[in-house]
Design a protein around this motif. Structure first.
Motif, PDB file in Angstrom:
ATOM      1  N   SER A 223      32.353  48.502  38.939  1.00 49.09           N
ATOM      2  CA  SER A 223      31.149  48.506  39.769  1.00 49.09           C
ATOM      3  C   SER A 223      31.328  47.625  41.014  1.00 49.09           C
ATOM      4  CB  SER A 223      29.983  47.970  38.938  1.00 49.09           C
ATOM      5  OG  SER A 223      28.915  47.623  39.783  1.00 49.09           O
ATOM      6  N   ALA A 224      30.693  48.041  42.113  1.00 54.36           N
ATOM      7  CA  ALA A 224      30.739  47.281  43.369  1.00 54.36           C
ATOM      8  C   ALA A 224      30.202  45.864  43.192  1.00 54.36           C
ATOM      9  CB  ALA A 224      29.927  48.014  44.439  1.00 54.36           C
ATOM     10  N   VAL A 225      29.385  45.646  42.154  1.00 54.74           N
ATOM     11  CA  VAL A 225      28.810  44.311  41.920  1.00 54.74           C
ATOM     12  C   VAL A 225      29.925  43.266  41.850  1.00 54.74           C
ATOM     13  CG1 VAL A 225      27.536  42.909  40.243  1.00 54.74           C
ATOM     14  CG2 VAL A 225      26.814  45.251  40.700  1.00 54.74           C
ATOM     15  N   HIS A 226      31.078  43.649  41.312  1.00 54.54           N
ATOM     16  CA  HIS A 226      32.165  42.678  41.143  1.00 54.54           C
ATOM     17  C   HIS A 226      32.750  42.224  42.479  1.00 54.54           C
ATOM     18  CE1 HIS A 226      32.555  42.436  36.784  1.00 54.54           C
ATOM     19  NE2 HIS A 226      31.723  43.449  36.921  1.00 54.54           N
ATOM     20  N   ALA A 227      32.870  43.154  43.419  1.00 57.22           N
ATOM     21  CA  ALA A 227      33.384  42.779  44.735  1.00 57.22           C
ATOM     22  C   ALA A 227      32.354  41.920  45.468  1.00 57.22           C
ATOM     23  CB  ALA A 227      33.702  44.038  45.540  1.00 57.22           C
TER      24      ALA A 227
ATOM     25  N   ASN B 250      42.259  42.557  36.497  1.00 54.45           N
ATOM     26  CA  ASN B 250      43.260  43.607  36.252  1.00 54.45           C
ATOM     27  C   ASN B 250      42.744  45.035  36.295  1.00 54.45           C
ATOM     28  OD1 ASN B 250      45.895  44.309  36.013  1.00 54.45           O
ATOM     29  ND2 ASN B 250      46.006  44.215  33.787  1.00 54.45           N
ATOM     30  N   PHE B 251      41.429  45.289  36.129  1.00 53.32           N
ATOM     31  CA  PHE B 251      41.011  46.693  36.191  1.00 53.32           C
ATOM     32  C   PHE B 251      41.050  47.194  37.635  1.00 53.32           C
ATOM     33  CE2 PHE B 251      37.090  44.219  34.883  1.00 53.32           C
ATOM     34  CZ  PHE B 251      36.629  43.954  36.155  1.00 53.32           C
ATOM     35  N   ALA B 252      41.182  48.525  37.801  1.00 54.22           N
ATOM     36  CA  ALA B 252      41.272  49.093  39.147  1.00 54.22           C
ATOM     37  C   ALA B 252      39.921  48.987  39.850  1.00 54.22           C
ATOM     38  CB  ALA B 252      41.692  50.555  39.047  1.00 54.22           C
TER      39      ALA B 252
ATOM     40  N   SER C 222      31.671  52.286  43.244  1.00 52.02           N
ATOM     41  CA  SER C 222      32.725  51.425  42.701  1.00 52.02           C
ATOM     42  C   SER C 222      33.040  50.337  43.731  1.00 52.02           C
ATOM     43  CB  SER C 222      33.984  52.237  42.416  1.00 52.02           C
ATOM     44  OG  SER C 222      34.594  52.598  43.635  1.00 52.02           O
ATOM     45  N   ALA C 223      33.773  49.309  43.279  1.00 54.08           N
ATOM     46  CA  ALA C 223      34.175  48.244  44.207  1.00 54.08           C
ATOM     47  C   ALA C 223      34.988  48.834  45.362  1.00 54.08           C
ATOM     48  CB  ALA C 223      34.989  47.189  43.456  1.00 54.08           C
TER      49      ALA C 223
ATOM     50  N   ARG D  69      40.590  43.886  47.353  1.00 51.58           N
ATOM     51  CA  ARG D  69      41.127  44.463  46.106  1.00 51.58           C
ATOM     52  C   ARG D  69      41.966  43.450  45.323  1.00 51.58           C
ATOM     53  NH1 ARG D  69      42.375  49.569  44.173  1.00 51.58           N
ATOM     54  NH2 ARG D  69      42.027  50.660  46.123  1.00 51.58           N
ATOM     55  N   PRO D  70      42.891  42.724  45.985  1.00 53.42           N
ATOM     56  CA  PRO D  70      43.736  41.806  45.210  1.00 53.42           C
ATOM     57  C   PRO D  70      42.922  40.726  44.501  1.00 53.42           C
ATOM     58  CG  PRO D  70      44.520  41.990  47.477  1.00 53.42           C
ATOM     59  CD  PRO D  70      43.231  42.729  47.410  1.00 53.42           C
ATOM     60  N   GLN D  71      41.790  40.350  45.067  1.00 51.48           N
ATOM     61  CA  GLN D  71      40.998  39.306  44.425  1.00 51.48           C
ATOM     62  C   GLN D  71      40.275  39.866  43.200  1.00 51.48           C
ATOM     63  OE1 GLN D  71      39.223  36.269  46.853  1.00 51.48           O
ATOM     64  NE2 GLN D  71      39.782  37.395  48.706  1.00 51.48           N
ATOM     65  N   VAL D  72      39.677  41.064  43.345  1.00 52.22           N
ATOM     66  CA  VAL D  72      39.006  41.687  42.191  1.00 52.22           C
ATOM     67  C   VAL D  72      40.039  41.908  41.080  1.00 52.22           C
ATOM     68  CG1 VAL D  72      37.817  43.769  41.384  1.00 52.22           C
ATOM     69  CG2 VAL D  72      37.302  42.856  43.661  1.00 52.22           C
TER      70      VAL D  72
END
Ligand SMILES: Cc1cc2nc3c(=O)[nH]c(=O)nc-3n(C[C@H](O)[C@H](O)[C@H](O)COP(=O)(O)OP(=O)(O)OC[C@H]3O[C@@H](n4cnc5c(N)ncnc54)[C@H](O)[C@@H]3O)c2cc1C
Length: 449
Positions: free
Chosen positions: A187-191, A180-182, A153-154, A172-175
């Protein structure tokens, strides 16, 4: 005697994905009908308009300069003059004390005092690594994203890169500010994607709403607006679609092919009666397993000077927050006597639990509940604000669970005539990803030509 040779295709859902599919299908010579339950195209990317504000940016859907497909469409349709550039100043707040962490300035992380110097350096190091790897990191295309979607996970990934506090206040605040999802659920891809692509990018809104892209893409299709599809059945070799205006008489039409471009749970429900030869088990399980984080945007007008202008202020820290983020725009407002007054238009987005609790309540209750939370992001906020607008999106953001990109690729590979699916739940909750999924769904139908 019938001389029908053109394929007749229905697209169910006229958002970014459905209208992109329609564009390709029309170009292939098909007769395309779009069913859309709202009274206009655009779906979640459809703006609202209030004549008293100038310029009118509605729900502030942003186009980012690295959106490749949208950039091509803007140029194809000559829409450059519709774009309004925004500043992308990001502030991250620790219980009301907000400090800038601007992705535009490479040295900004070094001055971000809510975390230790060690974390600031770790953040910079991680960012540089992702930027170097940029060509491999893509959160629009599941085929590329799947290769990096290793089940982490991210949050798992972020905690490997820096301390918990470093991740909770810098990444975290940027993702979560975007989607809005935790970070634990995504997926880590988003971070990685945010770090690789956000720095140095330009952000724009469409002067009259982003739905203009959907409208142009759908040119040449027959539109059935304000028509909700309620049933789909196999009828011999064709497909029978029942749709009608809400509360009105439904009508039935038959088609050779269908594109389902609604949110996944609606597509799962509408295809429930179709046999496995048409909607296979993997596709069905994929649709049924998609979860969404709803979105609620509550906006106010405040006096200039009460909050920074053109700012994206995001809550730092672990877990869910009362208010996830707010975005401020300078706006000229016409008062009741038609005089121009400078104000700030402030969009507030509650955290996950508060969003779920407030959805569907009367707007007066939503305005009253959200207003005190503005101080959790900006402690000096005076608390004076004039309620302006509420927008609800029950299917806000599909959650890209770790491993979902891999499943998406399998489902995409298997899909083909006469029924295909499109939507941002194949990729990431962005309009760019929705466009790509629409194009891919159309191509999957066209493979059988
Ligand atoms: C608050 C918020 C802010 C966002 N900000 C951004 C941003 O700044 N930039 C960005 O790129 N992305 C942003 N996104 C994400 C973006 O809006 C979506 O990823 C994208 O619009 C999804 O497009 P889609 O076509 O897949 O789905 P949708 O837009 O949901 O389209 C599905 C369509 O199907 C229709 N429909 C549903 N059921 C039926 C039925 N039974 N019959 C007929 N029609 C039906 C719906 O009315 C809808 O129009 C944001 C999302 C939200 C919620």
């Amino acid at each position: 005697m019938s001389t029908r040779t053109r394929k007749r295709t229905a697209v169910i859902g006229g958002g970014m994905a459905g209208s992109a599919a329609a564009k390709k299908l029309i170009a292939s010579g098909r007769e395309v009908v779009i069913y859309e339950s709202a009274d206009g195209l655009g779906g979640r990317a459809r703006s609202w308009h209030r004549p008293e504000i100038e310029p009118d940016v509605g729900i502030n859907l942003m186009y980012v300069s690295f959106y490749k497909l949208m950039t091509e469409l803007i140029s194809e349709y000559g829409l450059e003059s519709e774009l309004v550039k925004l500043s992308s100043d990001i502030y991250i707040s620790d219980r009301g004390r907000a400090i800038p962490l601007s992705p535009d300035s490479p040295l900004s992380p070094l001055t971000y005092k809510h975390v230790s110097l060690r974390d600031r350096l770790a953040f910079l190091r991680t960012t540089i690594k992702q930027v170097r790897d940029k060509s491999r990191i893509d959160f629009f295309d599941p085929i590329k994203a799947a290769q990096l979607d290793d089940g982490l996970s991210a949050a798992d990934w972020g905690y490997q890169q820096m301390s918990r506090r470093g991740f909770d206040f810098m990444l975290r605040p940027q993702v979560e500010g975007f989607w809005n999802f935790a970070s634990e659920d995504a997926s880590a891809v988003h971070a990685k994607g945010l770090l690789a692509w956000m720095g140095g990018s330009s952000f724009y809104v469409f002067r009259n709403g982003m739905q203009i892209i959907a409208e142009r893409n759908a040119e040449g299709a027959e539109l059935r607006l304000a028509h909700e599809v309620t049933d789909v059945q196999l009828a011999g070799a064709r497909l029978r679609v029942t749709a009608g205006p809400v509360g009105g008489d439904p009508a039935t039409e038959t088609f050779d092919e269908l594109v389902f471009a609604t949110p996944a749970p609606i597509a799962a429900k509408l295809t429930a009666a179709l046999p496995t030869e048409i909607v296979g088990g993997d596709a069905r399980r994929f649709l049924e397993s998609q979860r969404y984080e709803p979105a609620l945007s509550v906006s106010y007008l405040v006096d200039v000077g009460g909050l920074p202008s053109e700012a994206h202020i995001v809550a730092g820290g672990p877990g869910d927050q009362p208010l996830r983020n707010m975005i401020t725009y300078p706006r000229t407002v016409r008062d009741e006597r038609g005089r121009a007054v400078d104000k700030l238009l402030v969009f507030a987005y509650p955290g996950r639990a508060n969003t779920r609790r407030l959805l569907g309540l009367p707007p007066e209750e939503q305005f009253a509940a959200v207003l005190p939370w503005l101080k959790t992001l900006w402690a000096d906020f005076s608390g004076e604000a004039e309620p302006f607008h509420v927008a609800e999106r029950p299917y806000g953001f599909p959650i890209p669970a770790p491993g979902r990109y891999r499943q998406a690729v399998e489902v995409m590979k298997q899909q083909g005539a006469p029924v295909v699916f499109a939507g941002d739940y194949f990729n990431s909750p962005t309009t760019e990803a929705a466009l790509l999924s629409g194009f891919r769904a159309a191509e999957a139908l066209m493979r059988a030509d």
